[in-house]
Scaffold this motif. Structure first.
Motif, PDB file in Angstrom:
ATOM      1  N   SER A   1       0.829  -1.207   0.000  1.00  0.00           N
ATOM      2  CA  SER A   1       0.000   0.000   0.000  1.00  0.00           C
ATOM      3  C   SER A   1       0.862   1.255   0.000  1.00  0.00           C
ATOM      4  N   ALA A   2       1.896   1.261   0.831  1.00  0.00           N
ATOM      5  CA  ALA A   2       2.749   2.442   0.963  1.00  0.00           C
ATOM      6  C   ALA A   2       3.449   2.779  -0.352  1.00  0.00           C
ATOM      7  N   PHE A   3       3.888   1.761  -1.094  1.00  0.00           N
ATOM      8  CA  PHE A   3       4.577   2.021  -2.361  1.00  0.00           C
ATOM      9  C   PHE A   3       3.611   2.238  -3.518  1.00  0.00           C
ATOM     10  N   ARG A   4       2.474   1.625  -3.447  1.00  0.00           N
ATOM     11  CA  ARG A   4       1.487   1.811  -4.523  1.00  0.00           C
ATOM     12  C   ARG A   4       0.834   3.191  -4.423  1.00  0.00           C
ATOM     13  N   GLY A   5       0.656   3.691  -3.176  1.00  0.00           N
ATOM     14  CA  GLY A   5       0.042   4.998  -2.980  1.00  0.00           C
ATOM     15  C   GLY A   5      -1.402   4.941  -2.568  1.00  0.00           C
ATOM     16  N   ASN A   6      -1.936   3.729  -2.369  1.00  0.00           N
ATOM     17  CA  ASN A   6      -3.311   3.551  -1.892  1.00  0.00           C
ATOM     18  C   ASN A   6      -3.419   2.197  -1.205  1.00  0.00           C
ATOM     19  N   MET A   7      -4.475   2.025  -0.429  1.00  0.00           N
ATOM     20  CA  MET A   7      -4.634   0.791   0.329  1.00  0.00           C
ATOM     21  C   MET A   7      -4.869  -0.404  -0.589  1.00  0.00           C
ATOM     22  N   THR A   8      -4.170  -1.509  -0.299  1.00  0.00           N
ATOM     23  CA  THR A   8      -4.318  -2.740  -1.068  1.00  0.00           C
ATOM     24  C   THR A   8      -4.518  -3.912  -0.113  1.00  0.00           C
ATOM     25  N   CYS A   9      -5.025  -5.010  -0.639  1.00  0.00           N
ATOM     26  CA  CYS A   9      -5.210  -6.214   0.194  1.00  0.00           C
ATOM     27  C   CYS A   9      -4.920  -7.454  -0.646  1.00  0.00           C
ATOM     28  N   GLN A  10      -3.745  -7.476  -1.243  1.00  0.00           N
ATOM     29  CA  GLN A  10      -3.389  -8.599  -2.119  1.00  0.00           C
ATOM     30  C   GLN A  10      -3.247  -9.903  -1.347  1.00  0.00           C
ATOM     31  N   ALA A  11      -2.642  -9.815  -0.136  1.00  0.00           N
ATOM     32  CA  ALA A  11      -2.483 -11.016   0.693  1.00  0.00           C
ATOM     33  C   ALA A  11      -3.690 -11.161   1.601  1.00  0.00           C
ATOM     34  N   MET A  12      -4.214 -12.372   1.720  1.00  0.00           N
ATOM     35  CA  MET A  12      -5.378 -12.635   2.557  1.00  0.00           C
ATOM     36  C   MET A  12      -4.994 -12.505   4.029  1.00  0.00           C
ATOM     37  N   THR A  13      -5.830 -11.789   4.782  1.00  0.00           N
ATOM     38  CA  THR A  13      -5.605 -11.631   6.222  1.00  0.00           C
ATOM     39  C   THR A  13      -6.892 -11.969   6.959  1.00  0.00           C
ATOM     40  N   GLY A  14      -6.769 -12.167   8.276  1.00  0.00           N
ATOM     41  CA  GLY A  14      -7.951 -12.469   9.080  1.00  0.00           C
ATOM     42  C   GLY A  14      -7.582 -12.647  10.525  1.00  0.00           C
ATOM     43  N   THR A  15      -8.592 -13.009  11.339  1.00  0.00           N
ATOM     44  CA  THR A  15      -8.386 -13.182  12.781  1.00  0.00           C
ATOM     45  C   THR A  15      -8.790 -14.583  13.230  1.00  0.00           C
TER      46      THR A  15
ATOM     47  N   SER B   1      -4.309  -1.286   9.202  1.00  0.00           N
ATOM     48  CA  SER B   1      -5.352  -2.256   9.521  1.00  0.00           C
ATOM     49  C   SER B   1      -6.752  -1.706   9.243  1.00  0.00           C
ATOM     50  N   GLU B   2      -7.066  -0.549   9.812  1.00  0.00           N
ATOM     51  CA  GLU B   2      -8.403   0.007   9.624  1.00  0.00           C
ATOM     52  C   GLU B   2      -8.387   1.341   8.879  1.00  0.00           C
ATOM     53  N   GLU B   3      -7.192   1.813   8.525  1.00  0.00           N
ATOM     54  CA  GLU B   3      -7.062   3.108   7.862  1.00  0.00           C
ATOM     55  C   GLU B   3      -7.505   3.037   6.398  1.00  0.00           C
ATOM     56  N   LEU B   4      -7.965   4.177   5.891  1.00  0.00           N
ATOM     57  CA  LEU B   4      -8.298   4.304   4.473  1.00  0.00           C
ATOM     58  C   LEU B   4      -7.305   5.193   3.742  1.00  0.00           C
ATOM     59  N   GLU B   5      -6.474   5.916   4.503  1.00  0.00           N
ATOM     60  CA  GLU B   5      -5.476   6.803   3.933  1.00  0.00           C
ATOM     61  C   GLU B   5      -4.089   6.448   4.478  1.00  0.00           C
ATOM     62  N   LEU B   6      -3.063   6.684   3.676  1.00  0.00           N
ATOM     63  CA  LEU B   6      -1.688   6.444   4.124  1.00  0.00           C
ATOM     64  C   LEU B   6      -1.281   7.485   5.159  1.00  0.00           C
ATOM     65  N   ASP B   7      -0.341   7.099   6.015  1.00  0.00           N
ATOM     66  CA  ASP B   7       0.108   7.964   7.100  1.00  0.00           C
ATOM     67  C   ASP B   7       1.633   8.075   7.071  1.00  0.00           C
TER      68      ASP B   7
ATOM     69  N   ASP C   1       4.369   4.953   7.443  1.00  0.00           N
ATOM     70  CA  ASP C   1       5.256   4.654   6.316  1.00  0.00           C
ATOM     71  C   ASP C   1       6.721   4.649   6.739  1.00  0.00           C
ATOM     72  N   ILE C   2       7.109   5.611   7.577  1.00  0.00           N
ATOM     73  CA  ILE C   2       8.508   5.697   8.003  1.00  0.00           C
ATOM     74  C   ILE C   2       8.919   4.440   8.759  1.00  0.00           C
ATOM     75  N   LEU C   3       8.080   3.970   9.677  1.00  0.00           N
ATOM     76  CA  LEU C   3       8.400   2.737  10.410  1.00  0.00           C
ATOM     77  C   LEU C   3       8.492   1.550   9.459  1.00  0.00           C
ATOM     78  N   LEU C   4       7.555   1.459   8.513  1.00  0.00           N
ATOM     79  CA  LEU C   4       7.564   0.355   7.550  1.00  0.00           C
ATOM     80  C   LEU C   4       8.817   0.394   6.682  1.00  0.00           C
ATOM     81  N   PHE C   5       9.174   1.574   6.190  1.00  0.00           N
ATOM     82  CA  PHE C   5      10.339   1.698   5.313  1.00  0.00           C
ATOM     83  C   PHE C   5      11.641   1.433   6.058  1.00  0.00           C
ATOM     84  N   MET C   6      11.682   1.797   7.350  1.00  0.00           N
ATOM     85  CA  MET C   6      12.879   1.508   8.143  1.00  0.00           C
ATOM     86  C   MET C   6      13.101   0.002   8.259  1.00  0.00           C
TER      87      MET C   6
END
Length: 471
Positions: free
Chosen positions: A221-235, A407-413, A417-422
């Motif tokens: 999502s961070a590199f594409r520029g919008n939220m994605t869900c290519q990998a299946m997730t769940g609880t 997880s529940e966001e609709l917009e990038l933050d 992103d900084i934590l993810l990129f680190m």
């Protein structure tokens, strides 16, 4: 065994937490899953430090007892000036809190269920509570439990203090747009130092629900520029991921791929015959498992299995392993789970593969981080959990990286992103260490020289192929 999930509603949990200062609750024992017996209670709750019992009845009351002392089955009466009883009712705005009677002990530490005098849970291994106001604690029965002594559920939580914020962060982070761009540029421009390798390949390994697939989705999502869900997730209580997946990451909607592949696996489970098989991990590390291989809990992949790659190259092997652990569940990692991590670490070490550890869901683990993600390296609690993980898994603290997934966001933050990129930057750094060792082996004449011909390329500057970068 079904997933062990708290029965507290958000409002009930909020009311319960209001009885403490800054704490976090970790579910240790759930009677409907583990059994309404004293033995089951003690097997999971002894020597766990401060705990709170949570009883539920059909009248809608949630009530129980807190003690700052350990359960040890000492057969002694234990004094605890911090102990209290409480009750949360649907019609009550604030929870009822009842302190101990002066001069009396808080609870009897025996081999039976939790016995706080006025409230005795799991008496005779039954889903019930004995009520005797005036012994150790005093209350009106109707206010405490509505005179309904049959339990529909009974849970015990460890109560962990979150501490305060550190005066100085234990890692210095620049929370700026410039830092985000710098990290993104460095990652996009990465090239392995071995000519025959096109991508750094990183394997994500962790328990069910730790956030492996969510980590990939967040990076994508961070590199594409919008939220994605290519990998299946769940609880779910069992792994949602049932296939081995080698995911590429695209820059922008129509851009090229990053020089990085994130490999997702089935989640680890405690039982030997469930979850990701250790033998399958070895096949992945050596590059023998093809993308979309369907995992089996009954058997591991073998040479004649569909999806087995017989002739694996250095480009197919794993160059860095990232263990993924839910920060909120660090204290709940069982010995069986730790043993599985140890077995994988041993195999990875034998193959010379660097390893790091990702602490996910830091925002869920600490309210201070929920309030402001920039507190992640100032939180006493997060630092404590990082040290605990480092010691439990034998991984240096410098290799332990807190991270927040989307997880529940609709917009990038920006800060997320900084934590993810680190994390990605460190993965690539450790992959470089792996490649450097391969080059050294080649210079010793133990491998084919052309395999280890080093590429000369600039770092930190976008190449022409990456002029589609996201700003």
């Amino acid at each position: 065994m079904p997933a062990v999930i708290s029965s507290l509603s958000k409002d009930q949990e909020s009311n319960l937490l209001s009885l403490f200062s800054l704490v976090r609750l970790h579910l240790l024992y759930k009677a409907s899953i583990h059994g309404f017996t004293a033995a089951a209670f003690h097997s999971r709750c002894d020597k766990q430090g401060p705990t709170v019992t949570v009883a539920y009845n059909a009248a809608g009351f949630v009530f129980g007892a807190y003690t700052s002392k350990d359960y040890t089955q000492s057969r002694e009466a234990v004094s605890d000036g911090e102990a209290f009883l409480y009750s949360i009712g649907a019609e009550r705005k604030k929870p009822l809190r009842v302190g101990g009677i002066s001069g009396q002990h808080a609870f009897t530490d025996g081999g039976h269920g939790p016995h706080f005098g006025a409230l005795f849970f799991l008496d005779n291994d039954q889903p019930a509570v004995c009520s005797n106001p005036g012994t150790c604690f005093n209350f009106q029965a109707a206010e405490m439990h509505g005179d309904d002594l049959a339990l529909t559920e009974f849970e015990v939580y460890r109560v962990e203090g979150l501490g305060d914020l550190l005066e100085k962060p234990w890692r210095n982070i620049q929370w700026t747009a410039e830092k985000r761009h710098q990290l993104m540029t460095s990652i996009q421009n990465y090239l392995p130092d071995i000519e025959t390798v096109n991508h750094a390949r990183v394997l994500l390994v962790g328990p069910v629900g730790a956030g492996k697939s969510s980590f990939f989705n967040s990076i994508n999502s961070a590199f594409r520029g919008n939220m994605t869900c290519q990998a299946m997730t769940g609880t779910a209580g069992t792994s949602v991921t049932t296939q081995y997946r080698a995911y590429t990451i695209k820059v922008g909607r129509r851009g090229g791929n990053l020089p990085l592949i994130l490999c997702d696996t089935m989640g680890l489970e405690e039982n030997a015959d469930s979850g990701l098989n250790i033998d399958d991990v070895v096949s992945i590390l050596k590059g023998h498992m093809m993308d979309r291989y369907q995992f089996s809990t009954c058997s591991s992949i073998v040479e004649d299995s569909p999806g087995y790659k017989k002739h694996a190259t250095l480009d197919d092997t794993i160059h860095c392993v990232a263990y993924v652990v839910d920060t909120s569940k660090v204290s709940l990692l069982s010995q069986k789970m730790l043993d599985k991590f140890t077995a994988i670490r041993k195999k990875a070490n034998q193959l010379g593969i660097p390893q790091i550890l990702l602490m996910t869901k830091v925002d869920e683990a600490c309210p201070l981080v929920t309030k402001d993600l920039k507190n992640v390296y100032r939180s006493v609690y997060i630092q404590k959990k990082a040290r605990q993980l480092s010691e439990s898994l034998g991984i240096p603290l410098s290799y332990v990286l807190p991270v927040k997934n989307y997880s529940e966001e609709l917009e990038l933050d920006l800060n997320t992103d900084i934590l993810l990129f680190m994390v990605l930057e460190q993965m690539l750094n450790y992959a470089d260490s792996f490649f450097e060792n391969q080059i050294a082996d080649g210079q010793d004449g133990t491998n084919e020289p052309e395999l280890y011909r080093s590429r000369i390329h600039p770092r930190g500057v976008l190449s022409e192929r990456d002029d589609h970068k996201i700003v």
